[in-house]
Motif scaffolding. Structure first.
Motif, PDB file in Angstrom:
ATOM      1  N   GLY A 119     -42.189  10.052 -47.414  1.00  0.00           N
ATOM      2  CA  GLY A 119     -41.510  10.644 -46.268  1.00  0.00           C
ATOM      3  C   GLY A 119     -41.178   9.663 -45.170  1.00  0.00           C
ATOM      4  O   GLY A 119     -40.888  10.065 -44.041  1.00  0.00           O
ATOM      5  N   ARG A 120     -41.170   8.370 -45.494  1.00  0.00           N
ATOM      6  CA  ARG A 120     -40.933   7.343 -44.485  1.00  0.00           C
ATOM      7  C   ARG A 120     -39.631   6.593 -44.758  1.00  0.00           C
ATOM      8  O   ARG A 120     -39.316   6.296 -45.913  1.00  0.00           O
ATOM      9  CB  ARG A 120     -42.096   6.344 -44.452  1.00  0.00           C
ATOM     10  N   VAL A 121     -38.914   6.279 -43.689  1.00  0.00           N
ATOM     11  CA  VAL A 121     -37.695   5.485 -43.789  1.00  0.00           C
ATOM     12  C   VAL A 121     -37.776   4.373 -42.754  1.00  0.00           C
ATOM     13  O   VAL A 121     -37.693   4.633 -41.554  1.00  0.00           O
ATOM     14  CB  VAL A 121     -36.431   6.337 -43.548  1.00  0.00           C
ATOM     15  N   TYR A 122     -37.963   3.144 -43.207  1.00  0.00           N
ATOM     16  CA  TYR A 122     -38.093   1.993 -42.311  1.00  0.00           C
ATOM     17  C   TYR A 122     -36.766   1.252 -42.165  1.00  0.00           C
ATOM     18  O   TYR A 122     -36.753   0.036 -42.068  1.00  0.00           O
ATOM     19  CB  TYR A 122     -39.153   1.032 -42.833  1.00  0.00           C
ATOM     20  N   LEU A 123     -35.674   1.976 -42.166  1.00  0.00           N
ATOM     21  CA  LEU A 123     -34.350   1.386 -42.011  1.00  0.00           C
ATOM     22  C   LEU A 123     -33.721   1.889 -40.724  1.00  0.00           C
ATOM     23  O   LEU A 123     -33.938   3.047 -40.342  1.00  0.00           O
ATOM     24  CB  LEU A 123     -33.465   1.752 -43.211  1.00  0.00           C
ATOM     25  N   PRO A 124     -32.961   1.047 -40.011  1.00  0.00           N
ATOM     26  CA  PRO A 124     -32.367   1.473 -38.742  1.00  0.00           C
ATOM     27  C   PRO A 124     -31.435   2.675 -38.944  1.00  0.00           C
ATOM     28  O   PRO A 124     -30.467   2.598 -39.705  1.00  0.00           O
ATOM     29  CB  PRO A 124     -31.590   0.237 -38.277  1.00  0.00           C
ATOM     30  N   GLN A 125     -31.750   3.780 -38.264  1.00  0.00           N
ATOM     31  CA  GLN A 125     -30.974   5.000 -38.438  1.00  0.00           C
ATOM     32  C   GLN A 125     -29.518   4.821 -38.019  1.00  0.00           C
ATOM     33  O   GLN A 125     -28.612   5.347 -38.664  1.00  0.00           O
ATOM     34  CB  GLN A 125     -31.621   6.132 -37.633  1.00  0.00           C
ATOM     35  N   ASP A 126     -29.277   4.086 -36.930  1.00  0.00           N
ATOM     36  CA  ASP A 126     -27.904   3.927 -36.469  1.00  0.00           C
ATOM     37  C   ASP A 126     -27.059   3.132 -37.465  1.00  0.00           C
ATOM     38  O   ASP A 126     -25.869   3.395 -37.642  1.00  0.00           O
ATOM     39  CB  ASP A 126     -27.872   3.275 -35.081  1.00  0.00           C
ATOM     40  N   GLU A 127     -27.679   2.183 -38.154  1.00  0.00           N
ATOM     41  CA  GLU A 127     -26.945   1.394 -39.129  1.00  0.00           C
ATOM     42  C   GLU A 127     -26.667   2.196 -40.399  1.00  0.00           C
ATOM     43  O   GLU A 127     -25.646   1.989 -41.066  1.00  0.00           O
ATOM     44  CB  GLU A 127     -27.704   0.101 -39.432  1.00  0.00           C
ATOM     45  N   LEU A 128     -27.584   3.103 -40.746  1.00  0.00           N
ATOM     46  CA  LEU A 128     -27.322   4.014 -41.857  1.00  0.00           C
ATOM     47  C   LEU A 128     -26.098   4.875 -41.565  1.00  0.00           C
ATOM     48  O   LEU A 128     -25.226   5.063 -42.419  1.00  0.00           O
ATOM     49  CB  LEU A 128     -28.540   4.905 -42.111  1.00  0.00           C
ATOM     50  N   VAL A 129     -26.037   5.386 -40.339  1.00  0.00           N
ATOM     51  CA  VAL A 129     -24.899   6.226 -39.945  1.00  0.00           C
ATOM     52  C   VAL A 129     -23.602   5.434 -40.007  1.00  0.00           C
ATOM     53  O   VAL A 129     -22.581   5.911 -40.527  1.00  0.00           O
ATOM     54  CB  VAL A 129     -25.120   6.800 -38.526  1.00  0.00           C
ATOM     55  N   LEU A 130     -23.612   4.205 -39.493  1.00  0.00           N
ATOM     56  CA  LEU A 130     -22.415   3.372 -39.530  1.00  0.00           C
ATOM     57  C   LEU A 130     -21.958   3.091 -40.955  1.00  0.00           C
ATOM     58  O   LEU A 130     -20.771   2.882 -41.216  1.00  0.00           O
ATOM     59  CB  LEU A 130     -22.675   2.049 -38.800  1.00  0.00           C
ATOM     60  N   ALA A 131     -22.901   3.088 -41.892  1.00  0.00           N
ATOM     61  CA  ALA A 131     -22.568   2.840 -43.297  1.00  0.00           C
ATOM     62  C   ALA A 131     -22.195   4.128 -44.032  1.00  0.00           C
ATOM     63  O   ALA A 131     -21.905   4.092 -45.232  1.00  0.00           O
ATOM     64  CB  ALA A 131     -23.743   2.164 -43.990  1.00  0.00           C
ATOM     65  N   GLY A 132     -22.221   5.254 -43.309  1.00  0.00           N
ATOM     66  CA  GLY A 132     -21.896   6.528 -43.939  1.00  0.00           C
ATOM     67  C   GLY A 132     -23.031   7.075 -44.772  1.00  0.00           C
ATOM     68  O   GLY A 132     -22.817   7.837 -45.725  1.00  0.00           O
ATOM     69  N   LEU A 133     -24.273   6.708 -44.411  1.00  0.00           N
ATOM     70  CA  LEU A 133     -25.455   7.133 -45.147  1.00  0.00           C
ATOM     71  C   LEU A 133     -26.392   7.921 -44.250  1.00  0.00           C
ATOM     72  O   LEU A 133     -26.257   7.928 -43.024  1.00  0.00           O
ATOM     73  CB  LEU A 133     -26.189   5.905 -45.714  1.00  0.00           C
ATOM     74  N   SER A 134     -27.368   8.565 -44.858  1.00  0.00           N
ATOM     75  CA  SER A 134     -28.372   9.322 -44.112  1.00  0.00           C
ATOM     76  C   SER A 134     -29.686   9.295 -44.871  1.00  0.00           C
ATOM     77  O   SER A 134     -29.765   8.778 -46.005  1.00  0.00           O
ATOM     78  CB  SER A 134     -27.915  10.776 -43.918  1.00  0.00           C
ATOM     79  N   ASP A 135     -30.719   9.880 -44.292  1.00  0.00           N
ATOM     80  CA  ASP A 135     -32.011   9.969 -44.979  1.00  0.00           C
ATOM     81  C   ASP A 135     -31.871  10.717 -46.296  1.00  0.00           C
ATOM     82  O   ASP A 135     -32.569  10.408 -47.279  1.00  0.00           O
ATOM     83  CB  ASP A 135     -33.035  10.672 -44.089  1.00  0.00           C
ATOM     84  N   ASP A 136     -31.001  11.712 -46.337  1.00  0.00           N
ATOM     85  CA  ASP A 136     -30.814  12.495 -47.567  1.00  0.00           C
ATOM     86  C   ASP A 136     -30.366  11.607 -48.720  1.00  0.00           C
ATOM     87  O   ASP A 136     -30.773  11.799 -49.871  1.00  0.00           O
ATOM     88  CB  ASP A 136     -29.788  13.611 -47.337  1.00  0.00           C
ATOM     89  N   ASP A 137     -29.502  10.626 -48.407  1.00  0.00           N
ATOM     90  CA  ASP A 137     -29.062   9.696 -49.457  1.00  0.00           C
ATOM     91  C   ASP A 137     -30.220   8.867 -49.977  1.00  0.00           C
ATOM     92  O   ASP A 137     -30.294   8.569 -51.177  1.00  0.00           O
ATOM     93  CB  ASP A 137     -27.970   8.779 -48.907  1.00  0.00           C
ATOM     94  N   ILE A 138     -31.116   8.492 -49.085  1.00  0.00           N
ATOM     95  CA  ILE A 138     -32.276   7.701 -49.497  1.00  0.00           C
ATOM     96  C   ILE A 138     -33.220   8.545 -50.342  1.00  0.00           C
ATOM     97  O   ILE A 138     -33.720   8.093 -51.387  1.00  0.00           O
ATOM     98  CB  ILE A 138     -33.002   7.133 -48.262  1.00  0.00           C
ATOM     99  N   PHE A 139     -33.446   9.784 -49.928  1.00  0.00           N
ATOM    100  CA  PHE A 139     -34.337  10.654 -50.695  1.00  0.00           C
ATOM    101  C   PHE A 139     -33.729  11.003 -52.051  1.00  0.00           C
ATOM    102  O   PHE A 139     -34.457  11.220 -53.027  1.00  0.00           O
ATOM    103  CB  PHE A 139     -34.637  11.934 -49.903  1.00  0.00           C
ATOM    104  N   ALA A 140     -32.390  11.045 -52.123  1.00  0.00           N
ATOM    105  CA  ALA A 140     -31.732  11.303 -53.404  1.00  0.00           C
ATOM    106  C   ALA A 140     -31.889  10.123 -54.356  1.00  0.00           C
ATOM    107  O   ALA A 140     -31.913  10.282 -55.578  1.00  0.00           O
ATOM    108  CB  ALA A 140     -30.254  11.606 -53.183  1.00  0.00           C
TER     109      ALA A 140
END
Length: 435
Positions: free
Chosen positions: A315-336
């Motif tokens: 349940g942990r994401v050690y990646l910058p959330q704002d950079e995920l958004v800029l890349a068109g990604l989200s936590d859901d993509d990581i969990f998938a």
């Protein structure tokens, strides 16, 4: 989240972790005017020097989407971790995490300078052993060496080239860091509370006062009595453990940078006073400490990129959330856990940033004392290869764990040894060091 120590180690849990712990919010903003104006600037900081503008120091982040930028001039409206400090003119200035950490680097370098001067430039105090304790102390150091050999084989091999005093001290620091990491990442992690961390820090303060709790503590207590090691990086590492208890997301790289400093950059600050700086080195002490910090940051960023899938399952994401958004990604993509073109592009930028920190770290390894360079070079080269393995796995760090194979480790050792033979005087100084 596995903490990246200054060396390469196994993630196998240790069963020797005590529950006597302590945590205290120890973030402090330090007045850098006490330490003068260093002419050495690393990857993290630079001086703005434009005509018609007042010169100022800026924190420099490697933002994969905005480029290599100054912390105050990137135009970003993203939130940052900061602190307010008063300037000489009484105005308030905002410090980013990088600037706060750099202040700690300046303080550590200044403390070591002061301590060495008081000792007459002897970086190791002579042994003063109480009657009847010599065998016990030797046994304590030997046990630390056994733990290091078991969990950090490559680094342990490199420490054998160091002087006996230095290698025993490094073993003691390694064991303390490992025990601290195991508190939130080991078999008893689910039972660790802030109160337990409070007790661990109280115990840390006791051993710095010469009151060790057990055999492992006794080795570290003897080390801090011999070398100009300051308690602050140790306290800051405990703060990183507290962050793991209360935080599982990082909004931007500024937040993540602070975490990486706490759990890994601190190890470099602990180790430099023990490893020593080469007598022929012309580099400032601040620049060497900055490089040690950069190695810790690079190692931890590498751990984060290697362990994305493992952390996601917790349940942990050690990646910058704002950079995920800029890349068109989200936590859901990581969990998938699906590798897409967007993910590959995102990972390429994350790896690029980690490598830039490794590049910065390399500048300082050559400045260390000759006998201390090999284990650090081995650590740096092997950890850096983990990034190559992530690329070789087509950026699938969801279901594939990137690791350096034994044959590559064996090949890296002589390369690291050859690099360790390069003295500071034979290395071409960087542009930053010439200015």
């Amino acid at each position: 989240m596995t903490v990246a120590l200054f060396w390469v180690g196994s993630a196998t849990p240790s069963t020797e972790v005590s529950n006597c712990l302590r945590f205290l919010d120890s973030t402090r903003v330090l007045d850098t005017t006490k330490f003068g104006n260093s002419r050495d600037r690393s990857l993290l900081f630079k001086l703005g020097d434009k005509k018609g503008r007042k010169q100022r120091r800026e924190s420099c982040s490697v933002n994969p989407y905005l480029g290599y930028i100054g912390g105050r001039s990137n135009g970003s409206k993203l939130p940052v971790i900061s602190s307010m400090v008063a300037s000489n003119a009484g105005e308030m200035a905002v410090l980013s995490s990088e600037e706060m950490v750099y202040n700690v680097v300046l303080r550590q370098a200044a403390l070591v300078k002061k301590e060495l001067k008081s000792r007459g430039d002897l970086d190791v105090k002579p042994d003063v052993v109480l009657p009847g304790t010599l065998n016990l102390l030797s046994e304590a150091y030997d046990r630390c060496g056994e733990v290091c050999a078991e969990y950090a084989k490559t680094f342990y091999l490199g420490t054998l080239l160091m002087t006996p005093e230095r290698r025993r001290a490094i073993w003691a620091i390694y064991v303390w860091c490992r025990r601290t990491d195991e508190l939130v990442d080991g078999p008893n992690a689910s039972h660790i509370t802030p109160t337990a961390l409070d007790r661990w820090e109280a115990r840390l303060e006791d051993l710095f006062q010469g009151r060790p709790f057990d055999m492992m503590d006794a080795a570290l207590a003897d080390t801090v009595g011999k070398f100009p090691v300051d308690i602050q990086p140790f306290k800051d590492m405990i703060e990183g453990m507290r962050m793991d208890l209360r935080k599982s997301r990082y909004q931007n790289f500024d937040e993540l940078y602070l975490y990486c400093y706490y759990v890994a950059g601190t190890v470099g600050l602990m180790s430099v006073p023990v490893m020593g700086i080469a007598p022929e080195s012309q580099a400032s002490m601040e620049s060497v400490y900055n490089a040690a910090l950069a190695l810790g940051i690079a190692n931890q960023l590498t751990n984060i990129l290697r362990d994305v899938g493992e952390d996601a399952r917790r349940g942990r994401v050690y990646l910058p959330q704002d950079e995920l958004v800029l890349a068109g990604l989200s936590d859901d993509d990581i969990f998938a856990g699906k590798v897409t073109d967007k993910w590959r592009s995102f990972m390429k930028n994350q790896i690029k940033r980690a490598r830039m920190f490794f590049d910065e770290a390399e500048k300082g390894v050559t400045e260390l004392s000759a006998a201390s360079r090999w284990p650090v070079w081995a650590s740096l080269l092997l950890y850096r290869q983990i990034l190559d393995e992530i690329e070789a796995n087509d950026y699938n760090n969801f279901t594939k764990r990137a690791y350096v194979r034994k044959t590559k480790k064996i090949v890296a050792l002589p390369v690291a040894y050859a690099k360790s033979l390069i003295s500071p005087t034979s290395r071409e100084p960087s542009l930053l060091e010439k200015t």
